[in-house]
Design a protein around this motif. Structure first.
Motif, PDB file in Angstrom:
ATOM      1  N   GLY A  18      -4.589  -5.792   8.503  1.00 45.35           N
ATOM      2  CA  GLY A  18      -3.697  -6.955   8.539  1.00 45.35           C
ATOM      3  C   GLY A  18      -2.776  -6.970   9.743  1.00 45.35           C
ATOM      4  O   GLY A  18      -1.584  -7.223   9.609  1.00 45.35           O
ATOM      5  N   ARG A  24      -4.303 -11.249   7.930  1.00 39.15           N
ATOM      6  CA  ARG A  24      -3.595 -11.316   6.647  1.00 39.15           C
ATOM      7  C   ARG A  24      -4.068 -12.493   5.807  1.00 39.15           C
ATOM      8  O   ARG A  24      -4.244 -12.378   4.599  1.00 39.15           O
ATOM      9  CB  ARG A  24      -2.089 -11.366   6.888  1.00 39.15           C
ATOM     10  CG  ARG A  24      -1.535 -10.046   7.402  1.00 39.15           C
ATOM     11  CD  ARG A  24      -0.021 -10.056   7.455  1.00 39.15           C
ATOM     12  NE  ARG A  24       0.499 -10.911   8.515  1.00 39.15           N
ATOM     13  CZ  ARG A  24       0.717 -10.522   9.765  1.00 39.15           C
ATOM     14  NH1 ARG A  24       0.444  -9.288  10.131  1.00 39.15           N
ATOM     15  NH2 ARG A  24       1.210 -11.362  10.649  1.00 39.15           N
ATOM     16  N   ARG A  27      -7.616 -11.672   4.503  1.00 36.06           N
ATOM     17  CA  ARG A  27      -7.536 -10.642   3.467  1.00 36.06           C
ATOM     18  C   ARG A  27      -7.038 -11.245   2.146  1.00 36.06           C
ATOM     19  O   ARG A  27      -7.579 -10.964   1.081  1.00 36.06           O
ATOM     20  CB  ARG A  27      -6.616  -9.515   3.923  1.00 36.06           C
ATOM     21  CG  ARG A  27      -6.546  -8.366   2.948  1.00 36.06           C
ATOM     22  CD  ARG A  27      -5.687  -7.255   3.459  1.00 36.06           C
ATOM     23  NE  ARG A  27      -4.342  -7.755   3.735  1.00 36.06           N
ATOM     24  CZ  ARG A  27      -3.398  -7.058   4.333  1.00 36.06           C
ATOM     25  NH1 ARG A  27      -3.639  -5.840   4.744  1.00 36.06           N
ATOM     26  NH2 ARG A  27      -2.212  -7.578   4.530  1.00 36.06           N
TER      27      ARG A  27
END
Length: 65
Positions: A18, A24, A27
């Protein structure tokens, strides 16, 4: 597939780390998908489930015939 195997095209790091906003976001999206009903099942487990359902359907068909 897990985030451990994915490489971000934006920062060239692992998505699981991340490092950037793109990592991020991806994910988080993958974690949402894995929380679904069949999201945590592997393709092999889904294939086994399908084969089992097919076998039950054949047994029921033979029993009712």
């Amino acid at each position: 597939m897990t985030c451990d195997h994915l490489v971000c095209a934006n920062c060239a790091g692992r998505v699981s780390e991340g490092r950037c906003p793109v990592c991020r976001a991806h994910r988080a999206r993958m974690q949402e998908q894995q929380q679904g009903l069949f999201g945590s099942l592997t393709p092999a487990a889904l294939l086994a489930l399908l084969a089992g359902l097919f076998a039950v359907a054949l047994i029921c068909r033979q029993a009712l015939a």
